[in-house]
Design a protein around this motif. Structure first.
Motif, mmCIF file in Angstrom:
data_model
loop_
_atom_site.group_PDB
_atom_site.id
_atom_site.type_symbol
_atom_site.label_atom_id
_atom_site.label_comp_id
_atom_site.label_asym_id
_atom_site.label_seq_id
_atom_site.Cartn_x
_atom_site.Cartn_y
_atom_site.Cartn_z
ATOM 1 N N ARG A 97 15.189 113.589 -2.593
ATOM 2 C CA ARG A 97 16.576 113.115 -2.712
ATOM 3 C C ARG A 97 16.928 112.165 -1.572
ATOM 4 N N SER A 98 16.412 112.461 -0.347
ATOM 5 C CA SER A 98 16.690 111.580 0.791
ATOM 6 C C SER A 98 16.023 110.215 0.613
ATOM 7 N N LEU A 99 14.792 110.226 0.118
ATOM 8 C CA LEU A 99 14.095 108.965 -0.101
ATOM 9 C C LEU A 99 14.799 108.120 -1.150
ATOM 10 N N VAL A 100 15.306 108.741 -2.182
ATOM 11 C CA VAL A 100 16.025 107.994 -3.212
ATOM 12 C C VAL A 100 17.296 107.406 -2.626
ATOM 13 N N GLN A 101 17.975 108.170 -1.767
ATOM 14 C CA GLN A 101 19.205 107.653 -1.166
ATOM 15 C C GLN A 101 18.929 106.467 -0.240
ATOM 16 N N ARG A 102 17.746 106.485 0.443
ATOM 17 C CA ARG A 102 17.409 105.363 1.334
ATOM 18 C C ARG A 102 16.781 104.199 0.574
ATOM 19 N N GLY A 103 16.480 104.405 -0.696
ATOM 20 C CA GLY A 103 15.915 103.341 -1.508
ATOM 21 C C GLY A 103 14.417 103.243 -1.447
ATOM 22 N N SER A 104 13.761 104.209 -0.773
ATOM 23 C CA SER A 104 12.305 104.150 -0.656
ATOM 24 C C SER A 104 11.603 105.128 -1.610
ATOM 25 N N GLY A 105 12.368 105.926 -2.334
ATOM 26 C CA GLY A 105 11.787 106.873 -3.293
ATOM 27 C C GLY A 105 12.166 106.497 -4.718
ATOM 28 N N THR A 106 11.456 107.112 -5.644
ATOM 29 C CA THR A 106 11.731 106.822 -7.053
ATOM 30 C C THR A 106 12.540 107.954 -7.689
ATOM 31 N N GLN A 107 13.234 107.598 -8.726
ATOM 32 C CA GLN A 107 14.036 108.580 -9.463
ATOM 33 C C GLN A 107 13.147 109.573 -10.191
#
Length: 363
Positions: free
Chosen positions: A128-138
């Motif tokens: 969830r943190s990576l998605v919020q920072r834009g570096s993770g995928t949904q």
């Protein structure tokens, strides 16, 4: 010799004449005495007072005692028995632990499930943190969310299975004979003991359909049992089957009986009296006072020293007594013994002391 015989004949005639004269005088005196002493010709009788009592109209039936609740205690999971929390025949309370199964393996499964939940929760937070920072995928976040849900479900399953190792009483009752001991390995569903609630206890019985309008919920019943001959138990009807049995043309009823001392057991044969009506201040007389009069009944009463014939109608019969529904009043003096020599208007002589008026409750 002839003179002697003649003298003897004359003496015999004189004696016979004297004896006849005495009998004749006695016969003349007896009616005179009877006229001056009427009690000499009165019929001797014994009398009694009319008893005033409450009379119950009853319907009799046969029935069988049944437990209020009864269940078979069986485990929902397989396991080894490590403890028993009861003795056979004991009375146990609702929530009391009855059987305890070994839980070592299930506790280990629970710790593993807890660890899996912690790992899945951490993975979900990172995704969830990576998605919020834009570096993770949904997609990665959705997979982590699903894995967390599966781990939490497995944790709940482990907790539920662990809870099933302690088998508790679902209600207050009496435990029966056990078929398991400490150390036995029992599969899921094996019958261990029977738990029965018998305070209060039910009784099921039937009455003919003719009494449909007489029986009602809330009516009192009296129960006697061959197994407990010295006691009478009281209960109340709480349910009437709305369907009449077409085979026996009978109504099924169920009543509840208090059983605090646990004297009554399910399965016992019961004799039941249903009190459908109660008459206060009923007139009760001894059965010996009632005399057959063809198809009718009558009782002699004493009025002004003479017997008077009173036609009566009978009600409920009891042991040695009978209810009079019509023909008498409480103030009358009834003849209880000696009626066979009586006729209407004959003088009577009372030979017993009159008992006081009795007032009681007749069952």
């Amino acid at each position: 010799m002839k003179r002697l015989v003649l003298l003897l004949v004359i003496a015999g005639l004189a004696g016979g004449g004297y004896y006849g004269y005495r009998n004749f005088k006695a016969a003349q005196v007896s009616p005179a005495r009877a006229a001056t002493n009427p009690q000499a010709s009165a019929v001797p009788v014994e009398v009694g007072k009319i008893e005033i009592a409450s009379v119950n109209e009853e319907v009799q039936a046969l029935g069988t005692l049944a437990a209020d609740e009864s269940v078979v205690i069986a485990p929902e999971i397989a396991g080894r028995v490590v403890a028993l929390g009861f003795k056979e025949g004991d009375r146990v309370q609702k929530g009391q632990e009855l059987v305890k199964l070994d839980k070592a393996i299930l506790e280990a499964d629970l710790k593993q499930a807890e660890a899996d939940v912690r790992l899945a929760r951490d993975t979900h937070e990172r995704s969830r943190s990576l998605v919020q920072r834009g570096s993770g995928t949904q997609v990665a976040l959705e997979q982590a969310t699903a894995q967390l849900a599966v781990a939490e479900a497995r944790l709940q399953l482990s907790q539920s299975r662990l809870a099933l190792t302690a088998i508790v009483a679902p209600f207050t009752g009496v435990v029966g004979l056990r078929s398991v001991g400490v150390g036995d390995y029992v599969p899921a569903g094996k019958e261990l003991i029977t738990l029965t609630a018998i305070d209060p206890i039910k009784v099921d019985f039937r009455v003919p359909e003719l009494f449909l309008s007489s029986v009602k919920v809330g009516q009192t019943i009296e129960v006697k049992l061959d197994a407990v001959p010295d006691r009478t138990f009281t209960g109340r009807i709480f349910a009437i089957d709305p369907v009449v049995d077409i085979n026996g043309r009978a109504i099924r009823l169920r009543a509840m009986i208090p059983n605090s001392d646990l004297a009554l057991k399910p399965g016992l044969f019961a004799r039941i009296n249903i009190i459908v009506n109660q008459r206060e201040k009923a007139l009760i007389v001894p059965e010996t006072a009632v005399v057959p009069d063809g198809m009718n009944k009558m009782i002699y009463v004493v009025q002004d020293g003479k017997a008077k014939r009173m036609p009566v109608e009978l009600g409920k019969r009891m042991q040695g007594k009978v209810e009079i529904t019509k023909g008498l009043n409480p103030a009358m003096q009834i003849v209880t013994t000696g009626q066979m020599r009586l006729r209407d208007g004959v003088a009577v002589a009372i030979k017993n002391s009159l008992p006081p008026v009795q007032t009681s409750a007749t069952e």
